[in-house]
Design a protein around this motif. Structure first.
Motif, PDB file in Angstrom:
ATOM      1  N   GLU A  16       0.839  -1.200   0.000  1.00 26.81           N
ATOM      2  CA  GLU A  16       0.000   0.000   0.000  1.00 26.81           C
ATOM      3  C   GLU A  16       0.878   1.255   0.000  1.00 26.81           C
ATOM      4  OE1 GLU A  16      -2.630  -0.235   3.274  1.00 26.81           O
ATOM      5  OE2 GLU A  16      -3.722  -1.966   2.521  1.00 26.81           O
ATOM      6  N   SER A  20       1.130   4.839  -2.743  1.00 28.76           N
ATOM      7  CA  SER A  20       0.650   6.097  -2.179  1.00 28.76           C
ATOM      8  C   SER A  20       1.616   7.251  -2.455  1.00 28.76           C
ATOM      9  CB  SER A  20       0.458   5.952  -0.666  1.00 28.76           C
ATOM     10  OG  SER A  20       0.274   7.208  -0.055  1.00 28.76           O
ATOM     11  N   ASP A 111      -0.658   6.024   8.534  1.00 26.85           N
ATOM     12  CA  ASP A 111      -1.213   5.534   7.273  1.00 26.85           C
ATOM     13  C   ASP A 111      -2.670   5.974   7.103  1.00 26.85           C
ATOM     14  OD1 ASP A 111      -1.002   4.007   4.849  1.00 26.85           O
ATOM     15  OD2 ASP A 111      -2.203   2.450   5.796  1.00 26.85           O
ATOM     16  N   LYS A 115      -4.220   8.600   4.236  1.00 34.81           N
ATOM     17  CA  LYS A 115      -5.313   8.195   3.348  1.00 34.81           C
ATOM     18  C   LYS A 115      -6.457   9.206   3.391  1.00 34.81           C
ATOM     19  CE  LYS A 115      -4.470   3.216   3.543  1.00 34.81           C
ATOM     20  NZ  LYS A 115      -4.916   1.909   4.118  1.00 34.81           N
TER      21      LYS A 115
END
Length: 420
Positions: A16, A20, A111, A115
């Motif tokens: 992930e 990003s 994280d 997001k």
């Protein structure tokens, strides 16, 4: 070979990260060209009033930056103090180790924030960037202070701090019993909690923190003014309470008085943490001083009497627009709020052995000397969670009533003459 659950989780999260752009910006801090914030060493001057009974808002520190007469200021880099945080980012980028449970929780918090960064910056832009004219400032200063405190707690500090919960000083609530975040956007569902946040002792420096977090010891201060120039800032407070009782301090700055207030709070808070948590590996406890556009990190080591202050760090990439949050500053703030796992303190032995300083007194703040006879009070009596402070009576000129139970130093002359 089948990997265990924790390794699978680590690899999944790493994938992930790879996708990003926000994490890509965060990982720029791991490059050899990365520039980290610097801390200056501060000393308290002879006009410091730490030996008096004064609230933080009236604290006088008479501080100065410390350095060589020729060669500039003594400087400590961010990664010298928070090396564990930078090392974690490097290992995350390289996927080179499994995280401890505490590290994993911290990484998950960052994280999740990254997001949702666009949502949080929308909220902060609406509240912090929505009042720019002098007329609006005059009309809305009081309410803006509360709105800013709530917005910063709800969309920045509270989302990055361990535990992700906070308490706001109940004195900033004003007339509204249920003050909500004024961004009023659909994604904002926070319900601010208000409680008492007093720290210190009424016989010395004392007062209230604006926000309390619920994990590591941390606190913060918000500003009473909307705007200020480079040397004109003011403050308010936030702190964290999830570690057994621990808290950290965070402050906002818009004038020189706020700087004094922030220093006093930082010092008092460190002594409280040292008393409550004797098992801490170091007592370099942070306090964050923040305005609508910038924040500074103040830290005080109550064991070695060392006080440091960082340069300003921007909250937004462009303060004129207040639209896009600075990912680098977010990461620095996240590391500071998780200082219990990322801060290594100041290695005094290394400084002395390296010859960087000849004597520890060269970089000490002189707080014990400035506190005078009150120093033991800071070490032993300062506490946290105080709802109110009793005023200490001030000396006034004598009145007739003050002589009713007085003692004359000389025998009254008229009585003496009549007795002859």
């Amino acid at each position: 070979m089948t990997e265990g659950p924790s390794a699978n989780k680590k690899l999944k999260i790493q994938n992930e990260f790879d996708k990003s752009p926000n994490w890509a910006n965060a990982f720029r801090l791991t490059s050899v060209q990365a520039i980290y914030p610097a801390f200056a060493v501060l000393q308290l001057g002879p006009d410091c009033n730490a030996h008096m009974s004064v609230p933080f808002t009236d604290a006088k520190c008479n501080f100065r930056k410390v350095g060589l007469e020729v060669g500039g200021l003594y400087m400590i880099d961010f990664d010298d103090i928070f090396s564990k945080g930078i090392d974690l980012l490097i290992d995350l980028q390289n996927n080179s180790r499994e995280l401890t449970e505490e590290e994993q929780r911290a990484v998950d918090i960052l994280d999740h924030f990254l997001k949702d960064k666009e949502k949080h910056q929308q909220s902060l832009h609406k509240v912090l960037g929505g009042c720019k004219s002098e007329e609006e400032k005059d009309e809305k200063t009081n309410s803006f202070e509360t709105h800013m405190t709530i917005a910063l707690a709800e969309h920045l500090f509270g989302k990055l701090a361990p535990g992700q919960s906070y308490v706001i000083d109940n004195r900033v609530r004003g007339k509204k019993e249920k003050e909500m975040c004024q961004c009023r956007l659909d994604h904002c569902h926070g319900r601010p909690k208000f409680d008492c946040t007093g720290i210190g002792d009424e016989k010395a420096w004392h007062g209230f923190l604006d926000i309390v977090f619920s994990s590591h010891p941390v606190a913060a201060i918000t500003t009473q003014e909307l705007y200020g120039d480079e040397n004109d800032e003011e403050s308010e407070t936030v702190y964290d309470e999830d570690s057994p009782d621990g808290k950290t301090i965070c402050e906002m700055q818009l004038n020189h008085g706020a700087e004094n207030q922030a220093i006093a709070q930082t010092i008092v808070f460190s002594y409280i943490q040292r008393k409550r948590h004797p098992s801490f590996q170091n007592y370099l406890i942070p306090n964050i001083l923040i305005s609508p556009y910038h924040f500074r990190i103040l830290m005080y080591d109550s064991l070695n009497d060392i006080l440091i202050c960082s340069v300003k760090l921007p909250i937004f990439q462009d303060k004129e627009k207040c639209e896009k949050l600075s990912v680098e500053s977010i990461v620095f703030l996240w590391i500071v709020l998780h200082y219990r796992i990322f801060c290594v303190g100041i290695n005094v032995t290394e400084l002395l052995n390296s010859g960087s300083i000849k004597d520890l007194r060269d970089i000490q703040s002189n707080f014990p000397e400035r506190a005078r006879e009150k120093f033991k009070l800071y070490e032993e009596s300062s506490t946290i969670g105080i709802s109110s402070f009793l005023p200490i009576p001030e000396e006034i000129f004598p009145s007739l009533d003050s002589f009713l139970y007085g003692k004359r130093l000389f025998k009254p002359r008229r009585l003496w003459k009549n007795s002859i």
